[in-house]
Scaffold this active site. Structure first.
Site: not given
Length: 613
Positions: A201, A404
């Site tokens: 991430k 996402s």
């Protein structure tokens, strides 16, 4: 006597005033009628003619988008009265598909000079439609004064590719370079607290590092190599190239130029990338010979894509049953926003309206979003879930990016389609908290006060972040990640552990995501719409594109700008390369504007740092 004189002059002045008043009314009425006539012309257009044996002409301007963004008058003023060009992808797909079986259309002509930077999957989807057109036996001709990589990728699907005599074909491969601000923030005295789950991430890394992490470097390299492999294979197939010849052109371009004395056109022709160089008049004469001349003999027989599509839609019979395509384009934010971002409440309202519309039998969510607010993403996903529970099929179609939060909302569908070049995954969550105490201290600004509890005032950026507050945020992040895993696991019929192995914030291509179980089918928008119709048991149906209400004034302004663009130059020629300085400054400004839009109530974000390559 004096009274008569004053009465005379009074009568003259009164008559003069009445004359002026009449003239004023006449002029105002004339202006009003002219404006009214102009508005009527803007709102009503006679259907253009489609000549028999014509070539359909595609001239995309600006980037390909899923839905046009409305420019407000204030936006136009900020841009100096210039409206950025945009071309809606599904308009071109619909035109090319209709022309494939239309006996009036003899050929397809593509001119790429105004095509701007566009996501790879959108180019691939349009390119696939062009290849299907070619397979019908009709020829395709393409030309550009010069070709950027994206422009050439699209043009290479043609039977014959031309470039201007002083042009070039720019094939560089793919790259991903990011600006990192950790040192700059440190010098400013700003401390950025980052809370995340998932080593891949990477959205927060520009604020905490001065270089790319090894995890992000590994993931980026795999991603770029996978995407470039697809582009390379498409070019080799369309142009019938020897792989080593294409690789030599891309990897050793200076040598290719040196072999032709610096002649970029000859280098491209020697590599097999183009068929010939032609001036504009030579191009026009060639098309007159291949397609046929217009009635006046000055041009080739042609019809522009917009005109052709207007005729196709006007003559197509209406259907009682609809498949609604809703677009989620841009970052996902909380609340209402219908233009440059995906407002969670706005899109949820559209989904609810489609669910309650008896004519809508199935729904397709077209996602082109890197994510954003976790809260808003769940609001949208839940509305899709309710639509399925109401008995209406829901299918998700991924455009360039559905990562996402963009992937979170896609899990509300019962079937997910993606292009091989779509960017998806990035299943992870993070939060950013800027601490400005150091910066304020450098300015001589101090913060002091009292509170009734340990967390009261703990999230004031003017004060150092308390450990208890930091722990609270991290616990929220970890809970949010578990919630994300469980949402995906339930939608994809996987365990949370299985999802975690392909999550951790890692970005995947659509092709890789299909193999990992995150996507059901490889295919474009047309395939997704057909799948939704099939699930609803529809044989005959109409595809509709609901969007948030646009007022009459906004529609009129859109028509006004569109009408004046060809005359007054109210458009940006996005195909022209921007200066390097403009690219850097524009990128930083865009990143800053995006950060200012973030408004998740819990400050938890599912956002991917993955550009639409």
């Amino acid at each position: 006597m004096v009274k008569r004189i004053f009465a005379f002059f009074g009568a003259v002045l009164a008559g003069f005033w009445r004359t002026i008043d009449v003239l004023r009314r006449v002029v105002l009425n004339a202006v009003f009628l002219l404006l009214l006539a102009f508005v009527v012309v803007l709102l009503w257009r006679a259907l253009p003619a489609v000549p028999d044996g014509a070539a359909l002409v595609l001239r995309p301007a600006g980037p390909l988008v899923e839905q046009k963004t409305f420019e407000t008058p204030l936006d136009l003023l900020r841009n100096g009265g210039v409206a950025p060009s945009q071309t809606v992808l599904h308009d071109l797909l619909e035109a090319v598909e209709a022309a494939r079986d239309d006996t009036r259309i003899k050929a397809l002509v593509i001119e790429t000079d105004r095509l701007g930077p566009t996501g790879l999957s959108k180019l691939a989807e349009l390119r696939a439609a062009i290849v299907a057109f070619r397979q019908s036996g009709k020829p395709v001709f393409a030309r550009g004064e010069r070709f950027t990589q994206g422009q050439y990728y699209l043009a290479s699907a043609a039977d014959e590719v031309h470039v201007g005599p002083d042009g070039f074909v720019l094939l560089q491969g793919l790259a991903r370079y990011i600006s990192y601000f950790a040192e700059a923030l440190d010098k400013l005295g700003v401390k950025m607290h980052v809370f995340r789950v998932g080593e891949y991430k990477a959205f927060s890394e520009p604020f905490t590092r001065n270089d790319m992490s090894e995890a992000d470097r590994e993931a980026s390299r795999d991603l770029l190599e996978g995407l470039w492999t697809g582009v390379r294979e498409d070019l080799i197939a369309s142009r019938r190239l020897a792989p080593e010849k294409l690789d030599a052109y891309v990897n050793a371009y200076p040598a290719a130029l040196a072999a032709t004395g610096g002649d970029a056109v000859s280098a491209a022709r020697d590599a097999g990338l183009i068929d010939r160089a032609s001036t504009r008049d030579e191009w026009r004469e060639l098309l007159k010979a291949r397609v046929g001349a217009s009635e006046d003999g000055k041009d080739f027989r042609r019809v522009e894509a917009d005109d052709y599509l207007a005729v196709v839609r006007a003559t197509r019979p209406e259907q009682d049953d609809h498949v609604a395509v809703l677009v989620a384009q841009g970052a996902i934010i909380d609340g209402s926003d219908t233009q440059s971002a995906v407002g969670g409440d706005s899109l949820a309202h559209l989904i609810r309206m489609a669910r309650e519309d008896e004519r809508v039998k199935a729904l397709v969510l077209r996602v082109d979003s890197p994510g954003g607010s976790a809260w808003a993403s769940e609001v949208i996903r839940r509305e899709l879930e309710l639509t399925r529970e109401a008995g209406k099929p829901v299918v998700a179609s991924m455009s360039s990016v559905a990562a996402s939060g963009g992937y979170w909302i896609a899990t509300g569908a019962e079937e997910i389609f993606a292009s091989p070049a779509s960017l998806t995954g990035s299943i992870g969550i993070f939060a950013l908290f800027p601490e400005l105490a150091g910066a304020l201290d450098k300015l001589g600004v101090n913060t002091d006060g009292v509170a009734t509890g340990p967390l009261a005032g703990a999230f004031d950026p003017r004060r150092p972040l308390e450990p208890a507050a930091a722990k609270t945020i991290q616990l929220g992040i970890e809970h949010g990640y578990r919630r994300f895993l469980e949402t995906v696991a339930k939608a994809r019929d996987m365990s949370a552990t299985e999802v975690d192995t392909v999550a951790r914030g890692r970005v995947w291509t659509g092709e890789a995501a299909t193999k990992l179980g995150l996507v059901d089918q490889l295919g474009g928008l047309e395939a997704a719409v057909a799948a939704a119709a099939s699930r609803a048991g529809l044989k005959r149906y109409e595809t509709v594109w609901p969007r948030a209400d646009v007022g009459p004034g906004q529609r009129l302004l859109q028509r006004f700008v569109a009408a004046l663009a060809p005359v007054g130059g109210l458009s940006v020629l996005s195909g022209l390369p921007a200066s390097p300085l403009a690219v850097v400054i524009g990128g930083l400004q865009q990143d800053a504007n995006e950060l200012l839009r973030w408004n998740d109530p819990r400050h938890l974000y599912t956002h991917c740092l993955c550009e639409a390559l």
